[in-house]
Scaffold this motif. Structure first.
Motif, PDB file in Angstrom:
ATOM      1  N   GLN A 190       0.883  -1.195   0.031  1.00  0.00           N
ATOM      2  CA  GLN A 190       0.039  -0.049   0.124  1.00  0.00           C
ATOM      3  C   GLN A 190       0.620   1.263   0.047  1.00  0.00           C
ATOM      4  O   GLN A 190       0.205   2.295  -0.313  1.00  0.00           O
ATOM      5  N   LEU A 191       1.884   1.166   0.365  1.00  0.00           N
ATOM      6  CA  LEU A 191       3.122   2.318   0.450  1.00  0.00           C
ATOM      7  C   LEU A 191       3.912   2.357  -0.861  1.00  0.00           C
ATOM      8  O   LEU A 191       4.459   3.484  -1.027  1.00  0.00           O
ATOM      9  N   THR A 192       3.820   1.588  -1.727  1.00  0.00           N
ATOM     10  CA  THR A 192       4.353   1.433  -2.855  1.00  0.00           C
ATOM     11  C   THR A 192       4.267   2.610  -3.710  1.00  0.00           C
ATOM     12  O   THR A 192       2.923   2.555  -4.282  1.00  0.00           O
ATOM     13  N   GLY A 193       4.994   3.380  -4.291  1.00  0.00           N
ATOM     14  CA  GLY A 193       4.806   4.392  -5.207  1.00  0.00           C
ATOM     15  C   GLY A 193       3.790   5.552  -4.676  1.00  0.00           C
ATOM     16  O   GLY A 193       3.368   6.486  -4.998  1.00  0.00           O
ATOM     17  N   VAL A 194       3.870   5.550  -3.077  1.00  0.00           N
ATOM     18  CA  VAL A 194       3.149   6.781  -2.547  1.00  0.00           C
ATOM     19  C   VAL A 194       4.034   7.511  -1.717  1.00  0.00           C
ATOM     20  O   VAL A 194       5.143   7.211  -1.241  1.00  0.00           O
ATOM     21  N   SER A 195       3.838   8.961  -1.735  1.00  0.00           N
ATOM     22  CA  SER A 195       4.659   9.911  -1.051  1.00  0.00           C
ATOM     23  C   SER A 195       4.648   9.490   0.679  1.00  0.00           C
ATOM     24  O   SER A 195       3.314   9.712   1.250  1.00  0.00           O
ATOM     25  N   VAL A 196       5.619   9.108   1.156  1.00  0.00           N
ATOM     26  CA  VAL A 196       5.605   8.839   2.642  1.00  0.00           C
ATOM     27  C   VAL A 196       6.589   9.444   3.355  1.00  0.00           C
ATOM     28  O   VAL A 196       7.990   9.532   2.783  1.00  0.00           O
ATOM     29  N   GLU A 197       6.500   9.933   4.559  1.00  0.00           N
ATOM     30  CA  GLU A 197       7.589  10.753   5.460  1.00  0.00           C
ATOM     31  C   GLU A 197       7.495   9.710   6.775  1.00  0.00           C
ATOM     32  O   GLU A 197       6.522   9.830   7.242  1.00  0.00           O
ATOM     33  N   CYS A 198       8.631   9.451   7.064  1.00  0.00           N
ATOM     34  CA  CYS A 198       9.022   8.703   8.187  1.00  0.00           C
ATOM     35  C   CYS A 198       9.647   9.573   9.608  1.00  0.00           C
ATOM     36  O   CYS A 198      10.023  10.583   9.110  1.00  0.00           O
ATOM     37  N   PRO A 199       9.264   9.327  10.572  1.00  0.00           N
ATOM     38  CA  PRO A 199       9.582  10.234  11.671  1.00  0.00           C
ATOM     39  C   PRO A 199      11.243  10.036  11.821  1.00  0.00           C
ATOM     40  O   PRO A 199      11.805   8.904  11.334  1.00  0.00           O
ATOM     41  N   GLU A 200      12.067  11.118  12.197  1.00  0.00           N
ATOM     42  CA  GLU A 200      13.344  10.922  12.313  1.00  0.00           C
ATOM     43  C   GLU A 200      13.956  10.001  13.158  1.00  0.00           C
ATOM     44  O   GLU A 200      14.929   9.371  13.202  1.00  0.00           O
ATOM     45  N   TYR A 201      13.270   9.652  14.362  1.00  0.00           N
ATOM     46  CA  TYR A 201      13.563   8.853  15.543  1.00  0.00           C
ATOM     47  C   TYR A 201      12.239   7.977  15.778  1.00  0.00           C
ATOM     48  O   TYR A 201      11.880   8.162  16.930  1.00  0.00           O
ATOM     49  N   PRO A 202      12.201   6.942  14.849  1.00  0.00           N
ATOM     50  CA  PRO A 202      10.907   6.184  15.194  1.00  0.00           C
ATOM     51  C   PRO A 202      11.150   5.296  16.500  1.00  0.00           C
ATOM     52  O   PRO A 202       9.987   4.951  16.900  1.00  0.00           O
ATOM     53  N   GLN A 203      12.177   4.996  17.014  1.00  0.00           N
ATOM     54  CA  GLN A 203      12.295   4.168  18.187  1.00  0.00           C
ATOM     55  C   GLN A 203      11.843   4.870  19.234  1.00  0.00           C
ATOM     56  O   GLN A 203      11.401   4.305  20.053  1.00  0.00           O
ATOM     57  N   GLU A 204      11.605   6.018  19.273  1.00  0.00           N
ATOM     58  CA  GLU A 204      11.003   6.728  20.340  1.00  0.00           C
ATOM     59  C   GLU A 204       9.548   6.691  20.255  1.00  0.00           C
ATOM     60  O   GLU A 204       8.792   7.126  21.431  1.00  0.00           O
ATOM     61  N   ASP A 205       9.009   6.250  19.612  1.00  0.00           N
ATOM     62  CA  ASP A 205       7.686   6.078  19.431  1.00  0.00           C
ATOM     63  C   ASP A 205       6.901   4.701  19.070  1.00  0.00           C
ATOM     64  O   ASP A 205       6.265   4.509  18.074  1.00  0.00           O
ATOM     65  N   THR A 206       7.404   3.794  19.653  1.00  0.00           N
ATOM     66  CA  THR A 206       7.119   2.194  19.635  1.00  0.00           C
ATOM     67  C   THR A 206       6.579   1.619  20.968  1.00  0.00           C
ATOM     68  O   THR A 206       6.772   0.474  21.136  1.00  0.00           O
ATOM     69  N   GLU A 207       5.519   2.402  21.698  1.00  0.00           N
ATOM     70  CA  GLU A 207       5.066   1.828  22.752  1.00  0.00           C
ATOM     71  C   GLU A 207       3.947   0.743  22.550  1.00  0.00           C
ATOM     72  O   GLU A 207       3.392   0.174  23.351  1.00  0.00           O
ATOM     73  N   GLY A 208       3.482   0.595  21.160  1.00  0.00           N
ATOM     74  CA  GLY A 208       2.361  -0.217  20.863  1.00  0.00           C
ATOM     75  C   GLY A 208       1.321   0.379  19.690  1.00  0.00           C
ATOM     76  O   GLY A 208       1.171   1.664  19.932  1.00  0.00           O
ATOM     77  N   PRO A 209       0.485  -0.143  18.995  1.00  0.00           N
ATOM     78  CA  PRO A 209      -0.289   0.213  18.194  1.00  0.00           C
ATOM     79  C   PRO A 209      -1.376   1.142  18.959  1.00  0.00           C
ATOM     80  O   PRO A 209      -2.090   2.133  18.238  1.00  0.00           O
ATOM     81  N   CYS A 210      -1.789   0.739  19.970  1.00  0.00           N
ATOM     82  CA  CYS A 210      -2.968   1.468  20.797  1.00  0.00           C
ATOM     83  C   CYS A 210      -2.235   2.386  22.020  1.00  0.00           C
ATOM     84  O   CYS A 210      -2.916   2.322  23.219  1.00  0.00           O
ATOM     85  N   ARG A 211      -1.254   2.824  21.797  1.00  0.00           N
ATOM     86  CA  ARG A 211      -0.387   3.578  22.843  1.00  0.00           C
ATOM     87  C   ARG A 211      -1.259   4.805  23.289  1.00  0.00           C
ATOM     88  O   ARG A 211      -1.843   5.350  22.616  1.00  0.00           O
ATOM     89  N   PRO A 212      -1.346   5.360  24.745  1.00  0.00           N
ATOM     90  CA  PRO A 212      -1.918   6.282  25.044  1.00  0.00           C
ATOM     91  C   PRO A 212      -1.245   7.715  24.618  1.00  0.00           C
ATOM     92  O   PRO A 212      -0.175   7.807  24.690  1.00  0.00           O
TER      93      PRO A 212
END
Length: 263
Positions: free
Chosen positions: A226-248
Motif C-alpha cells: 500500500q506504500l509502494t509508489g506513495v509519498s511517505v515521510e517517516c519520523p526522524e527517530y521512530p524508536q522513540e514512538d514504539t510503545e504499541g499500536p494503541c499507545r496512550p
C-alpha cells in the motif's frame, strides 16, 4: 379425456434441465467451506486459498475490494466478510465471502466487472498475509474478557492524506507496526479500531469513544504494497514512538485531512 400432466414431472424436468445447464456452462451461485477462525492465529490465507480454489479465478488478476473483520477479545471472530474480483473464463468475475457460523464461510458470485477497468488496487495475498501475522493481543492488553472488540477494515484511499498531527499512522510489515509521519494519497489503507463495550437498557454496544481517557484506539495502517509508489515521510527517530499500536496519546477529533470511503 387425456390424462392431466403430472405436476411433479412438470416441475422436476425444468429443474433437472437447469442443473444440467449450470453444470455444462459453469454457472456459480454459492459454495460453503470450513476454516476454524481465531484472531490469535487468524487463518486469512487459508480462507483466501479456499476462495481462490472454489471460484476458479486466475489469482494473478485478483483484486481485493472489501475486507471487514470483528474480533472478540478472546480471539474469536464475531463476523467477517471480504469481496474480491478476478479473471475467469475471459471475464472479470466478482465474489463475496461471508462468515455464517463458527468456522463456516460461504463464497458467492456477485456479478461481473468491465474488463477495461482500472488496474489492480489491492493484491489480496500480501495484504492478508500481513494481517494474519499481527498479534492482536497487543491491542487488547490485560482487559477482562468481554470488555472490548477489534474492528479491522480495508478502505479506498482515493483523495485521502494522513498526518501524524491528526491521526495515528503506522506501517505494517511482518506483523510489526512502525510509526509514520505522513502519507499522501495512497490507493488504499487499513484501519484497526479498539471498541469498548457499553451496556445500556436497550442492550449492548461497542464504541471507540468510551475507552480510557487519552488512549488512542483508532489507527491507520499501511502494508508495504500500500506504500509502494506513495509519498511517505517517516519520523526522524521512530524508536522513540514504539510503545504499541494503541499507545496512550491525545486522541484526535478529526481524522484524515482528506476523505476516504470504505471499500
Amino acid at each position: 379425456m387425456s390424462p392431466e400432466p403430472d405436476p411433479i414431472k412438470s416441475i422436476s424436468i425444468p429443474v433437472i434441465m437447469l442443473i444440467c445447464l449450470c453444470l455444462t456452462c459453469g454457472c456459480f451461485t454459492s459454495q460453503s467451506f470450513s476454516v476454524p477462525p481465531n484472531a490469535f492465529g487468524l487463518p486469512l490465507l487459508d480462507i483466501w486459498n479456499e476462495s481462490v480454489a472454489l471460484s476458479g479465478i486466475d489469482e494473478r488478476t485478483a483484486d481485493l475490494s472489501d475486507l471487514y473483520i470483528f474480533i472478540k477479545d478472546n480471539g474469536g471472530i464475531e463476523s467477517m466478510n471480504l469481496a474480491f474480483s478476478g479473471e475467469k473464463d475471459g471475464k472479470i468475475q466478482r465474489y463475496r465471502v461471508d462468515m455464517n457460523g463458527e468456522g463456516l464461510f460461504t463464497l458467492r458470485s456477485t456479478g461481473t466487472l468491465d474488463p477495461d477497468m482500472d488496474p489492480i488496487k489491492v493484491r489480496p495475498r500480501p495484504l492478508l498475509r500481513e494481517l494474519e501475522m499481527i498479534d492482536y493481543r497487543e491491542f487488547i492488553g490485560d482487559l477482562p474478557p468481554g470488555t472490548c472488540m477489534l474492528n479491522v477494515r480495508l478502505h479506498d484511499g482515493v483523495g485521502a492524506s494522513f498526518d501524524e498531527r491528526n491521526v495515528c499512522i503506522m506501517s505494517l510489515e511482518n506483523g510489526t507496526f512502525s510509526p509514520l509521519k505522513r502519507v499522501i494519497q495512497p490507493a488504499s489503507y487499513l484501519t484497526i479500531c479498539k471498541m469498548y463495550r457499553t451496556d445500556h437498557e436497550n442492550g449492548t454496544s461497542y464504541s471507540s469513544d468510551v475507552g480510557p481517557e487519552g488512549e488512542r484506539t483508532y489507527i491507520f495502517a499501511f502494508t508495504p504494497d500500500q506504500l509502494t509508489g506513495v509519498s511517505v515521510e517517516c519520523p526522524e527517530y521512530p524508536q522513540e514512538d514504539t510503545e504499541g499500536p494503541c499507545r496512550p496519546l491525545i486522541p484526535s477529533a478529526g481524522g484524515t485531512s482528506g476523505g476516504g470511503s470504505s471499500r
